[in-house]
Design a protein around this motif. Structure first.
Motif, PDB file in Angstrom:
ATOM      1  N   PRO A 120      55.578  44.943  45.901  1.00 13.58           N
ATOM      2  CA  PRO A 120      56.971  44.532  46.114  1.00 13.58           C
ATOM      3  C   PRO A 120      57.060  43.372  47.100  1.00 13.58           C
ATOM      4  O   PRO A 120      56.248  43.257  48.026  1.00 13.58           O
ATOM      5  CB  PRO A 120      57.620  45.797  46.689  1.00 13.58           C
ATOM      6  CG  PRO A 120      56.767  46.921  46.213  1.00 13.58           C
ATOM      7  CD  PRO A 120      55.377  46.382  46.170  1.00 13.58           C
ATOM      8  N   SER A 162      68.020  48.800  41.103  1.00  8.80           N
ATOM      9  CA  SER A 162      66.794  49.529  41.447  1.00  8.80           C
ATOM     10  C   SER A 162      66.659  50.752  40.555  1.00  8.80           C
ATOM     11  O   SER A 162      67.653  51.319  40.095  1.00  8.80           O
ATOM     12  CB  SER A 162      66.819  49.973  42.909  1.00  8.80           C
ATOM     13  OG  SER A 162      65.634  50.683  43.237  1.00  8.80           O
ATOM     14  N   GLY A 210      60.129  45.297  42.872  1.00  8.04           N
ATOM     15  CA  GLY A 210      59.879  46.641  43.386  1.00  8.04           C
ATOM     16  C   GLY A 210      59.070  47.525  42.463  1.00  8.04           C
ATOM     17  O   GLY A 210      58.333  48.399  42.915  1.00  8.04           O
ATOM     18  N   TYR A 228      62.665  48.108  45.593  1.00  8.68           N
ATOM     19  CA  TYR A 228      61.780  49.267  45.661  1.00  8.68           C
ATOM     20  C   TYR A 228      62.410  50.400  46.456  1.00  8.68           C
ATOM     21  O   TYR A 228      62.404  51.546  46.045  1.00  8.68           O
ATOM     22  CB  TYR A 228      60.449  48.868  46.289  1.00  8.68           C
ATOM     23  CG  TYR A 228      59.464  50.019  46.390  1.00  8.68           C
ATOM     24  CD1 TYR A 228      58.818  50.489  45.253  1.00  8.68           C
ATOM     25  CD2 TYR A 228      59.190  50.629  47.618  1.00  8.68           C
ATOM     26  CE1 TYR A 228      57.933  51.545  45.319  1.00  8.68           C
ATOM     27  CE2 TYR A 228      58.305  51.686  47.697  1.00  8.68           C
ATOM     28  CZ  TYR A 228      57.665  52.143  46.558  1.00  8.68           C
ATOM     29  OH  TYR A 228      56.793  53.196  46.635  1.00  8.68           O
TER      30      TYR A 228
END
Length: 925
Positions: free
Chosen positions: A335, A405, A328, A384
């Protein structure tokens, strides 16, 4: 603020995952006793006995009061924590859920009442994970030792009850090793022996089960002469007859095995601590949460945490562990598409490529079907956004998806019920441990100062520490101090923290987050690198960017989602030092010098104009200055009353000090002398007199550069008042005389009056009462000429004080009464508080002790409202004097004790005089 009080191991307090300094062993002992008895009133004698036992020193009560005061200070910012005194006893008010001992007992109660066995097991597991060692092992208290024995017994009972539940759920395979260890540790415990025998039998190991029973029986008979109880003998007979009820294994041995993926990459061998985050992952597993979102800034160790936990818990997911790098925030490339991720997952699960659907939804449905009724861990790394993740989530509650993330993925938390785990930088001890594990403990122990610098320069970011460790390992003969020296220069620090690869250094990782921002958010991020303070609120950030507050809120939200800023308190945003350095570096390369200076001016204007409005609520009687006009697009923060003003100054204290220094460094001299004026009243009220003097010296230097007599007069005056408070009377007189001369030069009548007033205070402290009265009367004449009724009332009160010091108490009372009439009409709380204090002294001098005590009580209530701890303590001190004179010795001691508690955080020398009063009475504090 997340707070945890830990008793089930060494006694400690953690705030937001970081250990709080709660003092030496005896002080921790006091805290431990209070936490054990939380919510219950305990007498001082009981507390002293529980802390020291029969070995209590002669002044144990005095030491105990000191420890209570220090604990209150250390924990004053912890919401809901309060040590309340009730006569000769104390009661601790605290949320029981924050104390591991009380949470342990609460969870056990819930587990025993649970009607569903899996929930009961999860509650037992959660309760037992609270234990970190032997309680109070480091503390020397007989009472705590007895509590420790009881707690260890409670833990043992909980473990045995958990084994029963787990066996009922068919977890005999998983329990065998634990039960073997428990049997060895408790060779005569019949219940554990029965559990061990039963687990062996259900695992198909009938012969071993019978042998285990015979060995236990022989041991019991030989050592105690007692046969096993009926229940264990009945189990033995059932095993002989192969008549023990069979419970299928929780591993579902009847299912077809299928492919068992083991895809997790190797975990880092240098992973340290992260106890709180690991506990959250454990809780999510036990609660069958389905999804955990591990978020944090680039380089904070999200992947390391997920892989460490995944390998540790691999046995909990016997049907496999899947891993996908979603790329991501890769520096290069895009991504990974959900369709491509699903393709790889399905192939791993044994689906031939030609049988994989082309449609994303169809692939996701097949993927969820294959995971149904399996216990699989899915690690989705470096996501992402939520849309990339959502098709990859298992649908079965037996599976767990751990998503990492830099985005907060808030909609997964809101819609899918994901458990958020926020990863911040390491605390200092964790950072040192990481370096020691990588570089070697001997090398770290040999250079503690250099290690402290390395930890500070790394901002405790795991990635930065890893780069530092790599450099140290690569140069084993270099002292760590040499590497610390390389990192000392903030401007070169990011260059030093680049690793050999172009994509794994700190700058590269931060860049990959920065590149995802919208242009406006990227600009705000750069400009935040120019912000002078440790954190910024919405209005300061909006002023930096020159945007409306609503737009600033949206941009800060974008930065917070990707952890380029951290909203560490509601409405307050900060970044760690490396992010700030990176932002400033970007600002220098991408924004012009004019744009940077204009942004800084807007920021300083925000603090100056908001601070001026706030100061007017604190000291409306003080002669105002004429502010420099604000730039365009400076945010407006309304400060509506005294309480809001104090809150604002408290929140912005450090930032305002930093803003003053930055204004001086940037030669923005108007701000450099006016910001200290804004701060002056607040710093004085809170007892920060050294800061007040330091900022006024900055102001005076700026006034000299401007060649501005009004600014010089104001700065000399405020610096003189600061020196009075610091006890530097010669310096105070020099500055105040200079202020008086400059005020006369610019024809400022009120300024001259207030300078005479301050000179009278300085001479009073030098015991020159006649000279003090001369200056006070000159101040009174000038105020009356200027028609300034507020200052007339202040100065009348001062004249009354000086008469009182000369034992002219009737004259003192008359002047204070005249001032009171003015103040009652004007309504100035500051003036009324000083007036009441002076009235109390006059009544005391006249032998009117009851009236004196009333005045002191009213004065200290006002000083407390005004947030002026030093003057509150002085009122308490004099209240004690009045009560002692009235024959109320216990009341006097209570007042003096409270005065000491207020003064201790200020480290003020007046505390010694009050302490001696208490000692002279023969009553312990």
């Amino acid at each position: 603020m997340g707070v945890e009080f830990a008793l089930l191991g060494d006694v400690r307090v953690q705030v937001d995952g970081r250990d709080l300094d709660i003092g030496h062993a005896r002080q921790r002992c006091v805290l431990a006793v209070l936490l054990i008895e939380a919510g219950r009133t305990v007498t001082t004698d009981q507390l002293v006995d529980r802390v020291w036992g029969e070995r209590a020193p002669v002044r144990a009560r005095h030491a105990f009061y000191s420890y209570i005061s220090r604990l209150r200070t250390a924990l004053r910012d912890v919401a809901g924590f309060d040590i309340a005194r009730r006569g000769g006893a104390y009661v601790l008010h605290v949320d029981a859920g924050t104390v591991d001992l009380h949470l342990f007992r609460s969870l056990l109660g819930q587990a025993r009442e649970a009607t569903e066995e899996r929930r009961a097991l999860a509650l037992y597991d959660r309760a037992l994970r609270l234990w970190r060692g032997v309680p109070f092992e480091e503390l020397d208290s007989p009472w705590l030792a007895s509590v420790r024995d009881r707690l260890l017994a409670e833990r043992f009972t909980a473990e045995v009850q958990r084994y029963d539940v787990a066996l009922d759920l068919g977890m005999h395979d998983e329990l065998l090793a634990e039960l073997a260890t428990a049997t060895a540790a408790n060779p005569f415990d019949e219940r554990i022996a029965g559990q061990h025998v039963l687990a062996l039998y259900r695992c198909g190991r009938r012969t071993e089960a019978l042998t285990q029973y015979r060995e236990f029986r022989a041991r019991l008979v030989d050592d105690t002469g007692v046969e096993p109880g009926d229940q264990l003998q009945r189990l033995h007979q059932q095993m002989l007859a192969s008549d023990v009820p069979r419970i299928p294994s929780a591993r579902r041995e009847d299912e077809a095995p299928g492919p068992v993926p083991r895809q997790l990459p190797a975990a880092s061998p240098w992973f340290v601590s992260r106890t709180r985050e690991l506990d959250l992952l454990d809780d999510a597993r036990d609660a069958a949460a389905g999804v955990v979102v591990v978020t944090g800034a680039g380089g904070s160790g999200k992947t390391s945490l997920a892989l460490h936990w995944g390998h540790r818990e691999a046995g909990t997911f016997p049907d496999g562990q899947l891993y996908v790098d979603l790329r991501g925030f890769d520096r290069v490339g895009r991504p990974l598409r959900p369709a491509d991720a699903l393709q790889g997952l399905l192939e791993t699960l044994g689906v031939p490529p030609e049988q994989i659907p082309t449609d994303v939804d169809a692939r996701a449905a097949l993927y969820r079907s294959l995971l149904a009724r399996r216990r699989v861990l899915v690690v989705l790394d470096n996501a992402y956004d939520a849309e990339q993740v959502r098709p990859l989530l298992p649908g079965d509650v037996n599976c767990l998806a751990v998503v990492t993330s830099r985005d907060r993925l808030s909609c997964l938390v809101a819609r899918e019920g994901a458990v958020p785990v926020l990863l911040t930088v390491l605390d200092e001890s964790e950072a040192v441990s990481l370096l020691a594990r990588r570089v070697g403990p001997d090398r770290v122990a040999a250079e503690p100062d250099a290690v402290a610098q390395l930890v500070a320069h790394s901002a405790r970011l795991p990635l930065a520490l890893a780069v530092i460790a790599g450099r140290a390992v690569g140069n084993p003969t270099f002292p760590l101090s040499a590497l610390a020296g390389e990192l000392r220069d903030e401007r070169a620090r990011l260059d030093v923290l680049e690793s050999d690869g172009t994509t794994s250094g700190v700058r590269a990782v931060l860049s990959s987050s920065y590149r995802t921002l919208s242009p406006d958010a990227a600009r705000l991020f750069r400009l935040l690198g120019l912000h002078p303070g440790p954190d910024a609120d919405l209005f300061a950030a909006a002023s930096l960017a020159g945007v409306e507050a609503s737009r600033g809120r949206a941009l800060l939200g974008e930065l917070a989602r990707t952890h380029l800023v951290d909203e560490h308190r509601p409405g307050r945003f900060r970044s760690h030092d490396l992010l700030r350095a990176y932002a400033a570096e970007l600002a220098e390369s991408e924004d012009s010098a004019h744009d940077r200076r204009t942004a800084l001016l807007r920021c300083l204007d925000f603090y100056l104009h908001t601070g001026f409005a706030a100061e007017r609520h604190l000291a409306p009687h003080w002669p105002p200055i004429t502010l420099t006009a604000a730039q365009e697009h400076v945010a407006q923060l309304p400060v509506t009353d005294y309480d809001r003003a104090v809150e604002w100054f408290t929140a912005e204290h450090d930032t305002l000090l930093a803003a003053t220094a930055e204004a001086a460094r940037a030669r923005l001299d108007v701000h450099a002398w006016q910001l200290p004026w804004v701060l002056s009243t607040y710093l004085s009220r809170r007892g920060h007199w050294a800061y007040r003097a330091e900022t006024q010296r900055t102001a005076l230097a700026a006034a000299d550069r401007l060649d501005n007599d009004v600014a010089r007069a104001t700065s000399h005056h405020l610096l003189g008042r600061a020196e009075i408070l610091l006890g530097n009377q010669d310096e105070a007189l020099e500055h105040l005389r200079r202020a008086l001369d400059l005020s006369a030069r610019v024809h400022d009548t009120t300024g001259m009056a207030v300078a005479h007033f301050s000179l009278s205070s300085a001479y009073d402290l030098r015991q020159r009462n006649t000279t003090a009265l001369v200056h006070a009367r000159k101040a009174l004449r000038l105020c009356r000429e200027a028609g300034n009724r507020v200052w007339e009332a202040f100065i009348l009160t001062a004249i009354g004080w000086y008469h009182g010091k000369a034992d002219q108490h009737a004259e003192a009372l008359a002047h204070c009464a005249e001032a009171k009439l003015l103040l009652d009409r004007i309504g100035d709380r500051d003036g009324r508080a000083h007036n009441l204090h002076c009235l109390g002294r006059a009544h005391h001098g006249l032998g009117q002790y009851t009236e004196a005590a009333r005045c002191y009580r009213d004065a200290l209530a006002l000083f407390r409202e005004l947030g002026s701890p030093y003057l509150e303590a002085k009122s308490l001190d004099h209240l004690g004097d009045a009560l002692q004179a009235a024959g109320d010795q216990p009341g006097a001691c209570r007042a003096w004790t409270r005065a000491l508690e207020v003064l201790e955080p200020l480290a003020h020398p007046d505390a010694a005089e009050i302490e001696s009063k208490l000692l002279d009475t023969g009553v312990s504090r």
